[in-house]
Design a protein around this motif. Structure first.
Motif, short mmCIF file in Angstrom:
data_model
loop_
_atom_site.label_atom_id
_atom_site.label_comp_id
_atom_site.label_asym_id
_atom_site.label_seq_id
_atom_site.Cartn_x
_atom_site.Cartn_y
_atom_site.Cartn_z
N ASP A 53 0.86 -1.18 0.00
CA ASP A 53 0.00 0.00 0.00
C ASP A 53 0.89 1.24 0.00
OD1 ASP A 53 -2.25 1.58 0.11
OD2 ASP A 53 -2.35 1.53 2.30
N VAL A 54 1.30 1.65 -1.20
CA VAL A 54 2.15 2.82 -1.33
C VAL A 54 1.47 3.83 -2.24
CG1 VAL A 54 4.32 1.59 -0.96
CG2 VAL A 54 3.43 1.86 -3.26
N GLU A 55 1.91 5.04 -2.10
CA GLU A 55 1.40 6.12 -2.94
C GLU A 55 2.60 6.91 -3.46
OE1 GLU A 55 -1.18 10.03 -2.16
OE2 GLU A 55 -2.02 8.18 -1.34
N PRO A 56 3.20 6.44 -4.57
CA PRO A 56 4.36 7.15 -5.10
C PRO A 56 3.94 8.51 -5.66
CG PRO A 56 3.77 5.32 -6.53
CD PRO A 56 2.86 5.26 -5.35
N ALA A 57 4.86 9.45 -5.60
CA ALA A 57 4.57 10.79 -6.10
C ALA A 57 5.86 11.49 -6.49
CB ALA A 57 3.85 11.60 -5.03
N VAL A 58 5.70 12.46 -7.38
CA VAL A 58 6.81 13.34 -7.73
C VAL A 58 6.52 14.67 -7.05
CG1 VAL A 58 7.99 14.55 -9.60
CG2 VAL A 58 7.25 12.19 -9.92
N LEU A 59 7.47 15.09 -6.22
CA LEU A 59 7.32 16.33 -5.46
C LEU A 59 8.27 17.40 -5.99
CD1 LEU A 59 7.47 14.68 -1.93
CD2 LEU A 59 5.42 15.30 -3.18
N ALA A 60 7.80 18.63 -6.00
CA ALA A 60 8.66 19.76 -6.35
C ALA A 60 9.09 20.42 -5.05
CB ALA A 60 7.90 20.74 -7.23
N TYR A 61 10.38 20.36 -4.76
CA TYR A 61 10.91 20.89 -3.51
C TYR A 61 11.67 22.18 -3.80
CZ TYR A 61 13.77 21.32 0.65
OH TYR A 61 14.40 21.81 1.76
N PRO A 62 11.26 23.31 -3.20
CA PRO A 62 12.00 24.55 -3.40
C PRO A 62 13.26 24.56 -2.53
CG PRO A 62 10.09 24.94 -2.02
CD PRO A 62 10.04 23.50 -2.43
N VAL A 63 14.42 24.61 -3.18
CA VAL A 63 15.68 24.58 -2.44
C VAL A 63 15.97 25.95 -1.83
CG1 VAL A 63 16.69 22.70 -3.76
CG2 VAL A 63 16.99 25.03 -4.54
N THR A 64 16.68 25.94 -0.72
CA THR A 64 17.03 27.17 -0.04
C THR A 64 18.10 27.94 -0.79
OG1 THR A 64 16.55 26.09 2.06
CG2 THR A 64 17.81 28.12 2.17
N ARG A 65 19.13 27.23 -1.22
CA ARG A 65 20.24 27.85 -1.96
C ARG A 65 20.25 27.28 -3.36
NH1 ARG A 65 24.32 28.28 2.26
NH2 ARG A 65 25.94 28.42 0.71
N ARG A 66 20.39 28.12 -4.36
CA ARG A 66 20.26 27.70 -5.75
C ARG A 66 21.57 27.37 -6.44
NH1 ARG A 66 15.40 30.98 -8.59
NH2 ARG A 66 13.83 30.58 -7.00
N ARG A 95 19.05 21.51 5.63
CA ARG A 95 19.52 22.35 6.71
C ARG A 95 20.84 21.85 7.28
NH1 ARG A 95 20.04 22.55 11.88
NH2 ARG A 95 19.12 20.51 12.28
N ARG A 96 20.92 20.55 7.54
CA ARG A 96 22.15 19.98 8.10
C ARG A 96 23.30 20.03 7.11
NH1 ARG A 96 21.89 16.34 12.64
NH2 ARG A 96 19.84 16.40 13.59
N LEU A 97 23.01 19.77 5.83
CA LEU A 97 24.05 19.82 4.81
C LEU A 97 24.61 21.23 4.67
CD1 LEU A 97 25.62 18.37 2.53
CD2 LEU A 97 23.75 19.00 1.01
N LEU A 98 23.75 22.22 4.62
CA LEU A 98 24.22 23.61 4.50
C LEU A 98 24.95 24.07 5.75
CD1 LEU A 98 21.24 25.29 2.63
CD2 LEU A 98 23.46 24.59 1.70
N ALA A 99 24.52 23.60 6.92
CA ALA A 99 25.23 23.94 8.16
C ALA A 99 26.65 23.40 8.11
CB ALA A 99 24.47 23.39 9.36
N TRP A 100 26.82 22.20 7.59
CA TRP A 100 28.15 21.61 7.48
C TRP A 100 29.00 22.38 6.46
CZ3 TRP A 100 29.29 16.35 4.77
CH2 TRP A 100 30.66 16.07 4.87
N LEU A 101 28.43 22.64 5.30
CA LEU A 101 29.20 23.30 4.25
C LEU A 101 29.57 24.74 4.63
CD1 LEU A 101 27.29 22.03 1.10
CD2 LEU A 101 29.46 21.20 2.02
N ASP A 102 28.73 25.39 5.43
CA ASP A 102 28.99 26.78 5.81
C ASP A 102 29.77 26.89 7.12
OD1 ASP A 102 27.61 27.56 3.59
OD2 ASP A 102 25.72 27.87 4.64
N ALA A 103 30.02 25.77 7.81
CA ALA A 103 30.67 25.82 9.12
C ALA A 103 32.12 26.32 9.04
CB ALA A 103 30.63 24.45 9.79
N GLY A 104 32.79 26.06 7.94
CA GLY A 104 34.19 26.45 7.83
C GLY A 104 34.41 27.86 7.33
N LYS A 105 33.34 28.58 7.05
CA LYS A 105 33.48 29.94 6.55
C LYS A 105 33.81 30.89 7.71
CE LYS A 105 30.66 29.49 2.52
NZ LYS A 105 29.53 29.98 1.77
N ALA A 106 34.39 32.00 7.34
CA ALA A 106 34.77 33.00 8.34
C ALA A 106 33.53 33.64 8.95
CB ALA A 106 35.65 34.07 7.70
N GLU A 107 33.64 34.05 10.22
CA GLU A 107 32.54 34.72 10.87
C GLU A 107 32.24 36.01 10.16
OE1 GLU A 107 35.18 33.60 12.63
OE2 GLU A 107 34.30 31.96 13.76
#
Length: 165
Positions: free
Chosen positions: A84-97, A149-161
Motif C-alpha cells: 500500500d504505497v502512494e508514489p509521487a513526484v514532489l517539487a521541492y524549493p531549495v534554499t540555496r540555488r 539544513r544539516r548539509l548547508l550547516a556543514w558546508l557553511d561551518a568552515g566559513k569566516a565569521e
C-alpha cells in the motif's frame, strides 16, 4: 587542506607512539582534534576547522541513521502482505540555488532508499523528487528540509565569521 594535515599528523603520532593500528589512529586523531579545539579559541582558522569537522561528523552520523531508517521503511513496505504505497513526484524549493549544492543534495537524496532526485529547475529553484511512499507528504518534506539544513550547516561551518552564506 587542514583535514589532510590533521590526518597525516594523527597517523604520524599514532606511529610514533607504537600504536600503528586503527584504534591508535583514532585516538591520535581525537587528541589532535582536542588540541586544535583548545588552540582554536585563539586562532580563528582552527576554530572554523574544528566547527566544520564537528558538523561533518554530526551530519555523517545523522545521514547514516536516516539511510538505515529509510531502508527499514522500504523493507516493511516491500515485505508487507499488501503493498500500500502512494508514489509521487514532489517539487521541492531549495534554499540555496547554487548548482553544486543542489547536486550534492540530489545525490544524497538518491542514496536514501525510497527517494530519487529527478531534475532541477534552475529558474524556479525547484528540485523534483520521486518518493516511493508519499501518503504523508509532510513527512517527506520535513526530511528534505532537515537534510538540506544539516548539509548547508556543514558546508557553511568552515566559513569566516561575518560572511553570510
Amino acid at each position: 587542506m587542514l583535514f589532510v594535515i590533521h590526518l597525516l599528523a594523527s597517523a604520524g603520532l599514532a606511529w610514533s607512539l607504537g600504536a600503528a593500528h586503527l584504534g591508535g589512529g583514532l585516538l591520535a586523531f581525537a587528541l589532535l582534534y582536542l588540541i586544535a579545539r583548545l588552540l582554536g579559541l585563539a586562532i580563528g582558522r582552527l576554530r572554523r576547522y574544528a566547527r566544520s569537522l564537528e558538523h561533518g561528523v554530526s551530519f555523517c552520523l545523522w545521514f547514516i541513521a536516516q539511510v538505515f531508517l529509510a531502508t527499514y521503511h522500504v523493507a516493511t513496505l516491500v515485505l508487507a502482505r499488501r503493498v500500500d504505497v502512494e508514489p509521487a513526484v514532489l517539487a521541492y524549493p531549495v534554499t540555496r540555488r547554487e548548482v553544486d549544492k543542489v547536486t550534492l543534495l540530489g545525490t544524497l537524496l538518491t542514496l536514501t532508499p525510497g527517494t530519487l532526485a529527478l531534475d532541477y529547475d534552475e529558474e524556479q529553484g525547484l528540485l523534483y523528487i520521486h518518493a516511493l511512499d508519499a501518503r504523508r507528504r509532510e513527512d517527506v518534506t520535513e526530511i528534505l528540509i532537515e537534510l538540506e539544513r544539516r548539509l548547508l550547516a556543514w558546508l557553511d561551518a568552515g566559513k569566516a565569521e561575518g560572511v553570510t552564506p
